[in-house]
Design a protein around this motif. Sequence first.
Motif, PDB file in Angstrom:
ATOM      1  N   ARG A   1     -55.127  30.832  34.161  1.00 60.69           N
ATOM      2  CA  ARG A   1     -55.013  29.415  33.836  1.00 60.69           C
ATOM      3  C   ARG A   1     -54.111  28.726  34.895  1.00 60.69           C
ATOM      4  O   ARG A   1     -54.199  27.476  35.041  1.00 60.69           O
TER       5      ARG A   1
ATOM      6  N   LEU B   1     -65.881  29.839  35.232  1.00 59.38           N
ATOM      7  CA  LEU B   1     -66.142  29.161  34.018  1.00 59.38           C
ATOM      8  C   LEU B   1     -67.010  30.151  33.315  1.00 59.38           C
ATOM      9  O   LEU B   1     -67.109  29.970  32.090  1.00 59.38           O
TER      10      LEU B   1
ATOM     11  N   SER C   1     -70.796  14.658  31.489  1.00 58.08           N
ATOM     12  CA  SER C   1     -69.669  15.287  31.989  1.00 58.08           C
ATOM     13  C   SER C   1     -68.498  14.708  31.550  1.00 58.08           C
ATOM     14  O   SER C   1     -67.385  15.185  31.806  1.00 58.08           O
TER      15      SER C   1
ATOM     16  N   ARG D   1     -60.934  12.951  37.693  1.00 57.03           N
ATOM     17  CA  ARG D   1     -60.452  14.003  36.773  1.00 57.03           C
ATOM     18  C   ARG D   1     -60.066  15.088  37.708  1.00 57.03           C
ATOM     19  O   ARG D   1     -59.266  15.988  37.463  1.00 57.03           O
TER      20      ARG D   1
ATOM     21  N   PHE E   1     -69.273  17.610  38.341  1.00 55.28           N
ATOM     22  CA  PHE E   1     -70.650  17.701  37.923  1.00 55.28           C
ATOM     23  C   PHE E   1     -71.697  16.737  38.246  1.00 55.28           C
ATOM     24  O   PHE E   1     -71.467  15.927  38.840  1.00 55.28           O
ATOM     25  N   GLN E   2     -72.884  17.581  37.933  1.00 56.40           N
ATOM     26  CA  GLN E   2     -74.196  16.430  38.307  1.00 56.40           C
ATOM     27  C   GLN E   2     -74.209  15.559  37.425  1.00 56.40           C
ATOM     28  O   GLN E   2     -74.564  14.293  38.054  1.00 56.40           O
ATOM     29  N   ASP E   3     -74.127  15.627  36.168  1.00 58.89           N
ATOM     30  CA  ASP E   3     -74.721  14.522  35.265  1.00 58.89           C
ATOM     31  C   ASP E   3     -73.235  13.903  34.797  1.00 58.89           C
ATOM     32  O   ASP E   3     -72.735  14.332  33.969  1.00 58.89           O
TER      33      ASP E   3
ATOM     34  N   LEU F   1     -65.504  29.754  39.907  1.00 60.21           N
ATOM     35  CA  LEU F   1     -64.529  28.939  39.152  1.00 60.21           C
ATOM     36  C   LEU F   1     -64.165  29.914  38.078  1.00 60.21           C
ATOM     37  O   LEU F   1     -63.232  29.555  37.240  1.00 60.21           O
TER      38      LEU F   1
ATOM     39  N   ARG G   1     -70.306  27.852  38.893  1.00 59.18           N
ATOM     40  CA  ARG G   1     -69.575  28.132  37.877  1.00 59.18           C
ATOM     41  C   ARG G   1     -68.989  29.583  37.762  1.00 59.18           C
ATOM     42  O   ARG G   1     -67.807  29.760  37.408  1.00 59.18           O
TER      43      ARG G   1
ATOM     44  N   MET H   1     -55.773  16.864  39.773  1.00 61.28           N
ATOM     45  CA  MET H   1     -55.032  18.156  39.702  1.00 61.28           C
ATOM     46  C   MET H   1     -54.701  18.899  41.162  1.00 61.28           C
ATOM     47  O   MET H   1     -53.893  19.761  41.184  1.00 61.28           O
TER      48      MET H   1
ATOM     49  N   MET I   1     -58.296  24.634  41.707  1.00 59.75           N
ATOM     50  CA  MET I   1     -59.986  24.654  41.911  1.00 59.75           C
ATOM     51  C   MET I   1     -60.861  23.996  40.870  1.00 59.75           C
ATOM     52  O   MET I   1     -60.474  24.102  39.601  1.00 59.75           O
ATOM     53  N   GLN I   2     -61.304  22.810  41.098  1.00 63.73           N
ATOM     54  CA  GLN I   2     -61.826  21.894  40.325  1.00 63.73           C
ATOM     55  C   GLN I   2     -63.275  22.021  40.571  1.00 63.73           C
ATOM     56  O   GLN I   2     -63.854  22.245  41.499  1.00 63.73           O
ATOM     57  N   ILE I   3     -63.935  21.348  39.536  1.00 66.29           N
ATOM     58  CA  ILE I   3     -65.507  20.862  39.745  1.00 66.29           C
ATOM     59  C   ILE I   3     -65.921  19.672  39.436  1.00 66.29           C
ATOM     60  O   ILE I   3     -65.226  18.992  38.608  1.00 66.29           O
TER      61      ILE I   3
ATOM     62  N   ARG J   1     -55.994  27.496  37.669  1.00 71.06           N
ATOM     63  CA  ARG J   1     -57.308  26.532  37.418  1.00 71.06           C
ATOM     64  C   ARG J   1     -56.942  25.333  38.015  1.00 71.06           C
ATOM     65  O   ARG J   1     -58.203  24.678  38.565  1.00 71.06           O
TER      66      ARG J   1
ATOM     67  N   GLU K   1     -70.843  19.263  29.797  1.00 67.46           N
ATOM     68  CA  GLU K   1     -69.835  19.585  31.028  1.00 67.46           C
ATOM     69  C   GLU K   1     -68.517  19.156  30.956  1.00 67.46           C
ATOM     70  O   GLU K   1     -67.604  19.522  31.559  1.00 67.46           O
ATOM     71  N   PHE K   2     -68.333  18.072  29.826  1.00 64.43           N
ATOM     72  CA  PHE K   2     -67.024  17.815  29.518  1.00 64.43           C
ATOM     73  C   PHE K   2     -66.151  19.044  29.306  1.00 64.43           C
ATOM     74  O   PHE K   2     -64.702  19.037  29.375  1.00 64.43           O
TER      75      PHE K   2
ATOM     76  N   GLY L   1     -55.626  16.364  32.734  1.00 67.50           N
ATOM     77  CA  GLY L   1     -55.131  17.410  33.607  1.00 67.50           C
ATOM     78  C   GLY L   1     -53.619  17.553  33.414  1.00 67.50           C
ATOM     79  O   GLY L   1     -53.098  18.575  33.779  1.00 67.50           O
TER      80      GLY L   1
ATOM     81  N   ALA M   1     -61.838  24.170  33.139  1.00 64.27           N
ATOM     82  CA  ALA M   1     -61.613  24.156  34.590  1.00 64.27           C
ATOM     83  C   ALA M   1     -60.199  23.528  34.758  1.00 64.27           C
ATOM     84  O   ALA M   1     -59.555  24.010  35.592  1.00 64.27           O
ATOM     85  N   ILE M   2     -59.651  22.498  33.989  1.00 65.80           N
ATOM     86  CA  ILE M   2     -58.381  22.009  34.266  1.00 65.80           C
ATOM     87  C   ILE M   2     -57.479  23.049  33.785  1.00 65.80           C
ATOM     88  O   ILE M   2     -56.249  22.884  34.015  1.00 65.80           O
TER      89      ILE M   2
END
Lengths: 324, 273
Positions: free
Chosen positions: A89, A65, A105, A168, A99-101, A63, A60, A172, A95-97, A92, B165-166, A119, B172-173
Motif C-alpha cells: 500500500r 491489482l 472509471s 487522479r 483506464f480505458q473507459d 500493479l 493489472r 499521486m 504506480m498508477q493506472i 501504490r 474501474e473506479f 489519493g 491503485a491509490i
Amino acid sequence: MSLKTILKVEDLTKYFVVGRSLFNSGEVVKAVDGVSFSLMQGETLSLVGESGCGKSTTGRLVLRLIPPTRGTVIYQGQDIAKLPADKMRKLRSDMQIIFQDPWSSLNPRMTVKEIIGEGLRRQPELSRAQRKKMVLEMMETVGLRPEHYDRHPHEFSGGQRQRLGVARALIMRPKLVVADEPLSALDVSVQAQVVNLLARLKRDLGLSYLFISHDLAIVEHISDRIAVMYLGKLMELASKRQLFAQPRHPYTQALFSAAPTTEVGREKNRIILSGDVPSPLNPPKGCRFHTRCPLAQEDCGQLEPEFKLLAPGHWVACHHPLND
Amino acid sequence: MFWKKFLHNPIGMIGVVVITLNILMAAFAPVLATHNPLTINVAQQSEEPSAQHWFGTDEFGRDIYSRVIYGSRISLYISLFSVLVATFLGVAIGATSGYYGGWMDNLIMRVMDAIMSFPAILLAIGILAVLGPNLSNVVLALGIVYTPRFARIVRGSVLSLKEKEFVEASKAIGNGDAYIIFRHILPNCTAPLIVQATASLAYAILAESMLSFLGLGAPPPAPSWGNILSDARNFMMDNAMMTVFPGLAITLAVLGFNLVGDALRDVLDPRLK
C-alpha cells in the motif's frame, strides 16, 4: 534517456479458473502466460495485440491489482508480487493506472474535488487548503478549469473525463503509469489532445509508461519500445524503429500490415490471417500462432519457441523468424 | 432530477400523501383521539358507529376510532424498525459476501436462501416462539425474516460494482477494502435498496398485523391494527363495523407504501431513463 530499469517483469503468469462448481473442477484460461520484459526509467513501452490477448491483464498484474499465478514483478529492486499488503500500500502511489473507459472509471457520485483528491486522503500531513491547492494545480495541468472543481463526472465530455482520470493518477506523483487503452473510447480529435497531454506530462514529470493499446498509429507516435502480444504470450519486443522497419515475427508483420496508413502511394502487402484467435482456454500446442501463421512449418506445432534475442534489443519468439 | 421526476408521478404522490397522513396520525395520536384507547366502558359494549364513538366500540366498550389512531403508532414503529434492522443486516451481509466472494459468499447466500425458503410469517412465528412475544422481539423477528431480500440485492449490486474501474483506481491509490466499500460501492447501490425498503415497509405492516392477529404481536391491551382486528373477529356477526376500520387502516397504509415503492422503482430504474 537514462538506462535505469524501473520495472522488471519475469515469467508473469495469470491463469483464471472458470466454471468451477461443486461437481466441476473448472477450466483454466491462460490469460497471461510467462511474460517477461523490463521498463526503463522515462521510457514508454507499448503493449500491443488483439482484444483478449491478455494485455490489460498484464497491466493489472504489474500493479498487483490482481495477484499473479506465477512470476515476479520487480519494481525498483523489490518483488511486489510477494510484498506484504501493508508495504504494498505504501508503494501504490508510485504506480498508477489510467483506464480505458472514462465512463466506468469515475465514481458517478463523487465530485471532481473528491475524485482527484481521493489519493491525498492517505497523506494526513496535508491541510485542507494545501489539498485544495494541489487538486486545483493538477486540474490546471491536465487542462480542466477551476470552475469544474465541484462538478460531477456526468457533466463532462469523454475527453474531459479522461483528463480527470489522468489527474487522479498523477496527483499521486507516480513514477510508473500503466495506461490501459486510455484513448480507445475517445473521438479522434480528443485522442490527439490526450496523447499530447500524456507525452507532455511524461516529459515534465519524468514518468515511465506502460502503454497498452491496439491502435498502431498512436503506438508509433508515443512509444520508445513496443511489445507484441498474442494469446497471453509476447511474440516480439523491440525498439519502435526496429519493429516498424523490420518486424521479425510473422504475427507482427500481419498485425502491422492490417493497420491503415495515411501515406499516399505506399503499396502495402496486406497479410490476411485466416480463422479466429484460438481460445485461451485451450491454446494451441507449440507456437500459439502456428494455427494462423502463413509461414508455419511442421515443428511450429510441436515445440514452443523460446523468447530469444535475435539482434541487440530485439526479442522474438519464433522458430523461423523473418529476414533471418 | 430525481425529485422532479418523482413529483411528476401522480401515483407516487398519492402514496406520499397517504403515508404522510399515517405518520401525522401516529405523531398526533393524543390530539386526534377522542377517548383514551385503553378505557373500558362496560355500559357501551359493541356499539355501532355514532357521533360519540365514530368507529363504534369494541366488546369492552373501548373507542375503536381512538384505538385505530393509537394503533398506527405500533404498526409504523414495528414496520419502520424491522425494515431498519433488515436493511442494516442485509447491507452488512450482502456487502461482505459479494465483495469478498469465495466459499464464504456461497455459504452465506445458501443460509439466506434457507431463510427465504420459509414462508415469512411462519418463520416470524417460529422466531417469536423462541424469543417470546414482545414489541422488540417482533421487530427483531421481522428484521431477520426480511434480511435475505436486502442481502441479495446488495450482493448483486456489489458484484457488478466491484468490477468497476473506479474501484480498481481506488485500490491503485492504496485505499483499503473498508474505505472502498463505504465510499465507492455502497453509495452506488442505494437506488435498489430504497425501492426494496419501501416495499418491505408495506410487507412489515401486513406481517405485524398478522402476528398481532395471531396473538404474537403487540401484547394487549395496547392497540395495534392487527389485534384490534383480531378482537373484532369474534363479534363479526353482531357488529361487522368493528372489523372494517382497522382493516381499512391496514389497507391504506400498505397501499401507501406500495404506491411509493412502485413510483420509486419507476423513477430510479436506470433502464427507464
